[in-house]
Design an enzyme around this catalytic site. Structure first.
Site, PDB file in Angstrom:
ATOM      1  CG  ASP A   1      -2.375  -0.214   0.831  1.00 54.09           C
ATOM      2  OD1 ASP A   1      -2.627  -0.453  -0.371  1.00 54.09           O
ATOM      3  OD2 ASP A   1      -3.258  -0.143   1.706  1.00 54.09           O
TER       4      ASP A   1
ATOM      5  CG  ASP B   1      -8.078  -8.846  13.388  1.00 56.72           C
ATOM      6  OD1 ASP B   1      -8.994  -8.183  13.906  1.00 56.72           O
ATOM      7  OD2 ASP B   1      -6.888  -8.726  13.688  1.00 56.72           O
TER       8      ASP B   1
END
Lengths: 224, 838
Positions: B290, B434
């Protein structure tokens, strides 16, 4: 093995008669067990040499023309030869076979606990190994006592490393040992000064390798 | 037996003075009484010092008999000998379902048995069962709410305490359950008593403050009970075998997301991921960058791995992973944070479970750290004590696994592509993507698994500020999930899963309650407010057993993974900082963004982090004021109120100790290396340029260098070039290196990799070893008294550190205080066999 308390007797069968140098045997001393065996001497120990560090060594001695006859006799009755060598039941008998004499391998393999085939990573080893495997028909099955062991391992040398990797890749896991002996200049220097590697340099890595190998052999043979 | 004792006495007298013989003989009697091992009966100094470590002092000190007496009383009534480890099953089949079935089956059989006589009178069996259940609950409620006076309550709790202390010594899981039930009973009685009898609503200030404290206590009670349920029977899953036919092994994509971490941090992870042992044609490694950096792209091309960037950076890590999902097509996805270096067997260890269970969507492994976190570094406890994360990865996740509620933790995990895509990829609605993804998978009826074997390792947070920042994100994210996708509501989860998720989320709301507990005694000491409106003796007979039972139970349950009293310190450090984000998230769950945890930083010198510690220093100052008021009050208040003052001052002192510990962590210890050294003991060979080879041991390693223990001094010298021969799986590799330093037999060398292949070989021989992280920490049995002593020590250290910063002239005072504490601590019992640290 001697240092670990095992009784050991070493016998040199190689016609080069070089092993005696490792035991510090004087070059002038040319006799050996071969003549005694051919002459039907009673006790092989009469031809033994006691090294400074307490090892019992039976040099081949100078045999010249009689060498083939000697091999023939051993080949014809290996058990009788081993009996003649008379090692103590609880001790170890180590026989240094000549690399060029595959017939002795066939004769003795049924009668030994362990047959170590020592190889070193260099360009000739691959074709020789192929030849050996073909001649001994090892592709059809390898006796349980038979194992390959690598000597002179030098991963810092590209050629040595590559050949070593190729050979390890070719050989099945069950015919190779986890033990190997590293290439170490200490070994050659110890030989030049006619000392054992331990005496020459206690810090040498070869000492650790040999100790590990000795322990492994004793364990393997005690299980056999 | 008597004859042998006499012989031992004679033997002792032949070589020792009368006094020394009496001491040794006493120890022998202790040996007989407590461990009952007459077959090993022998009198010697070692045996005596085992039970009475105080005997190790060369000379008798004043009041030594008092110390021995305390030790003997403690041995007799409180000491718990180490339990022999229970042999765990080697079966690879999880017992989760079987166990649950057997429990429900047992309950069903009991209900059937109990309702048999009633059958002629009832029309429906179900109704009879429900009636019986209601009767049971009513009985329980009756017992829990039975009014008792102080003497009756005290007697009941003494009996309970006795049972708990006896049961605590028994090995196995069922005694643990008994302890939990006792703790549940005692705590619930306490909470009931607090709600019904201790709030003084006739006084507005007392009532309001009392209600606030009561709310915090009810929160703590819920967390306690949920925690018991969550970890009642950790599953301890084993490795499942893969099919022997390699053609059946599925394809796996490995994702390594990165944003701003240095290449030096990411390199080992990429190299180790590429070398994971899995059929090459079925393994694809991708770096998801990224940060869109060219040097990363070149590095990936050099190594021949995939490099994925996306046109935008929406949804941070979750968005990055989701974009990669659209670019690759492996059947399974393994995810590693960019600093988590996997071992070569990662996939072979984890993938087997997917073949055993079609509905399995996730296998999670622990996050293991080879560098110290701020607590470990700043308090110098790295690898000596369980770290902050061990409770979660050592116990809670195993407990979750029993209930099919293992969470996804963002890294070191394998996910099945189809279920992941079915839930819309990695969740993007919250900043803890998550846990939310796992929740979504569970709602869809998928299974998750947790394999408690460290198969990858990474860098812990590197400063207290980073640590707090990371925990703030977790806390915010969990509060967001609680609001947006509340596990207590909605379809798809069973009650146990709801409970496990709720506990995980509610736990992060502890900021408020923790601050309430830290300030509660001040309400009485400073404001004169009676926040627990009850006689001191009633408080003692209700509150103390609640605290003791909870601590005893947690000590046994969690002791290996978190020592007693450390939880308070961890929570205190975070309390102030997680209060705001969690509160905001509860009211405005869409606010807040993902913050990336920094990795690969240096701390050039020791410094005290005033910014972080300010809230705690303020609390310390206010508490000290309260302490002064307390002393004044003690001498001026009516006699019948003095016990109340004492109780509040004891509570305040404990708070001051914990706050001192929290302040101690704020002094950041210097950390000069960006590449952390990992202590190991690996045999290697050193080869010099003259081809002399030496055996040595690698005692530590980092990504750039190693520490060597040489067979003798002066073997190497700084500046010397050498080769290090190291075993990598079944082959050996030689790595060029230069000696940097030599000190007696220890040498530090810097590795000089000729190419990426060499560097990868080194990574695989060190970080990537299959057993690299096994046996990393000695899991010691919990020793609550030793923990208390430690925590008090760290509390005093904190005050010393503040004094060193702001008022060095106060240092002698704190040194004396420490000295006094050291002397007082000699009266505390010592665990048999443990030499006392002076």
């Amino acid at each position: 093995m001697l240092r670990q308390g095992t009784k050991v007797r070493s016998i040199d069968v190689c016609s080069h008669n070089d092993l005696r140098l490792w035991y510090g045997m004087p070059l002038q001393q040319t006799g050996g067990w071969a003549q005694g065996f051919m002459d039907n001497a009673q006790d092989s120990l009469d031809f033994a040499f006691q090294s400074d560090f307490g090892a019992t060594f039976l040099p081949l001695g100078e045999v010249n023309e009689g060498y083939q006859a000697l091999l023939n006799r051993i080949e014809s009755d290996p058990v009788a030869w081993l009996e003649w060598l008379k090692h103590e039941p609880e001790g170890m008998l180590i026989i240094n076979l000549p690399s060029h004499c595959e017939r002795l391998y066939k004769a003795l393999i049924q009668h030994v606990d362990l047959h170590l085939c020592v190889w070193q990573a260099e360009p000739r080893v691959y074709p020789r190994l192929q030849q050996f495997i073909k001649r001994q028909q090892l592709n059809d099955g390898v006796p349980e006592a038979f194992l390959f062991i690598e000597n002179g391992v030098a991963p810092q040398l590209e050629l040595n490393r590559d050949i070593s990797n190729i050979i390890h890749h070719e050989l099945a896991d069950d015919v190779t040992t986890d033990i190997s002996i590293m290439r170490d200049q200490h070994i050659a220097e110890a030989l030049a000064t006619q000392q054992s590697c331990y005496e020459y340099s206690i810090a040498a890595s070869a000492n650790a390798d040999f100790t590990e190998l000795a322990s492994w052999i004793m364990k393997r043979c005690s299980n056999a | 037996m008597f004859k042998r004792l006499v012989e031992q006495w004679r033997e002792a007298r032949q070589s020792r003075s009368r006094l020394a013989s009496i001491r040794l003989f006493g120890a022998l009697i202790l040996d007989l009484v407590f461990i009952n091992r007459p077959h090993t009966l022998h009198l010697n100094d070692q045996g005596a010092a085992y039970w009475l470590p105080q005997l190790e002092q060369r000379q008798m000190r004043p009041l030594d008999p008092v110390r021995w007496l305390i030790q003997i009383v403690w041995l007799a009534f409180i000491y718990q000998p180490p339990r022999s480890s229970v042999t765990s099953s080697t079966s690879t089949t999880p017992k989760r379902i079987d166990w649950l079935r057997s429990i429900t089956g047992f309950i069903s059989r009991m209900l059937t048995l109990a309702t048999t006589p009633l059958r002629p009178f009832v029309r429906s069996e179900r109704r009879a069962n429900l009636s019986l259940l209601a009767l049971g609950l009513a009985t329980l409620a009756f017992v829990l709410t039975l009014p008792m006076d102080a003497a009756q309550q005290g007697l009941l709790l003494l009996i309970f305490w006795g049972i708990a202390l006896w049961v605590r010594k028994q090995a196995g899981q069922f005694p643990m359950i008994v302890m939990m039930l006792l703790s549940f009973f005692v705590s619930t009685r306490y909470i009931y008593w607090r709600i019904t009898e201790t709030i003084n609503w006739s006084h507005p200030l007392d009532g309001t403050l009392g209600f606030i404290l009561l709310s915090a206590e009810i929160y703590a009670w819920i967390i306690l009970l949920f925690g018991y349920m969550q970890t009642v029977w950790p599953l301890k899953r084993k490795i499942a075998q893969l099919p022997s036919d390699l053609d059946k092994w599925p394809s796996v994509d490995i994702y390594i997301p990165t944003y701003n971490e240095p290449l030096a941090v990411v390199k080992p992870t990429i190299m180790a991921a590429q070398a994971i042992e899995w059929p090459a044609e079925k393994l694809n490694v991708y770096l998801l960058d990224d940060g869109k950096r060219n040097d990363y792209k070149q590095f990936c091309e050099q190594l021949g791995i995939g490099y994925i960037v996306r046109p935008n950076s929406v949804h941070a890590k979750a968005g990055n992973l989701n974009h990669a999902l659209t670019q690759t097509n492996g059947e399974y996805i393994a995810i590693f944070d960019c600093d988590h270096v996997p071992t070569r067997g990662f996939l072979q260890m984890t993938m087997g479970w997917f073949f055993k269970d079609d509905k399995l969507a996730l296998v999670q492994t622990p996050h293991h750290f080879f560098s110290p976190d701020p607590f470990e570094r700043n308090l110098s406890i790295f690898r000596n004590r369980p770290n902050e994360g061990e409770l979660f990865y050592g116990l809670i996740q195993d407990g979750n696994d029993m209930w099919n509620a293992s969470f996804f933790c963002g890294s070191c995990a394998v996910l099945k592509r189809v279920p992941l895509e079915e839930v819309g990829g990695i969740a993007v609605e919250t900043v803890t993507e998550d846990a939310h993804t796992a929740l979504k998978l569970h709602r869809q009826g998928y299974q998750t698994a947790y394999l408690n074997i460290p198969l990858a390792a990474g860098l812990a947070t590197e400063s207290l500020a980073d640590h707090i920042g990371q925990r703030m994100r977790w806390a915010r994210g969990m509060a967001q999930i609680f609001r947006l996708d509340n596990p207590l509501l909605g379809k798809g989860l069973n009650w146990a899963q709801r409970l496990c998720y709720s506990n995980a989320m509610l736990y992060f709301l502890n900021g408020g309650p923790r601050l309430i507990f830290l300030t509660a005694p001040l309400a009485f000491l400073l404001l004169g407010s009676y926040i627990v409106y009850a006689p001191a003796v009633m408080i003692a007979v209700y509150a103390l057993p609640h605290i003791i039972h909870a601590n005893l139970t947690n000590s046994r349950k969690q002791g290996k993974y978190r020592h007693s009293f450390w939880a308070e310190m961890y929570e205190t450090v975070l309390a102030w900082y997680i209060l705001k984000p969690t509160t905001v998230a509860l009211f405005a769950p869409h606010k807040g963004k993902f913050n990336v945890t920094s990795k690969g930083q240096r701390v050039d010198k020791n410094y005290f982090n005033w910014q972080i510690s300010t809230p705690y220093i303020v609390l310390v100052l206010v508490s000290l004021l309260g302490f002064i008021f307390g002393v004044y009050k003690f001498f001026t208040i009516e006699d019948d109120q003095q016990l109340t003052v004492i109780i509040n001052m004891v509570w305040l002192t404990y708070n001051l100790i914990i706050l001192g510990g929290a302040v101690a962590v704020a002094e950041e210890a210097r950390q000069q290396r960006t590449a952390h050294r990992v202590a190991v003991d690996i045999p290697i060979h050193i080869v010099t340029n003259s081809e002399h080879s030496f055996s040595a041991r690698m005692v530590d390693f980092s990504a750039q260098g190693v520490g060597l223990l040489l067979p003798s001094n002066q073997l190497l010298h700084p500046g010397q070039s050498i080769h290090i021969n190291i075993r990598q799986a079944t082959s050996r590799r030689a790595l060029r290196a230069e000696v940097i330093s030599c000190r007696e037999q220890v040498a530090g060398v810097e590795l000089k990799f000729a190419n990426a292949e060499e560097e990868q070989a080194f990574v695989m021989a060190t970080f990537g070893r299959l057993d690299a992280w096994l046996g990393w920490r000695p899991h010691q049995e919990e020793q609550p008294l030793a923990s208390l002593r430690e925590v008090i020590g760290y509390g005093l250290t904190g005050y010393q550190r503040i004094a060193a910063q702001i008022a060095p002239y106060l240092l002698p005072f704190f040194k004396h205080l420490n000295w006094i504490w050291q002397r007082l601590a000699t009266f505390l019992p010592i665990y048999p066999g443990k030499a006392k640290k002076s």
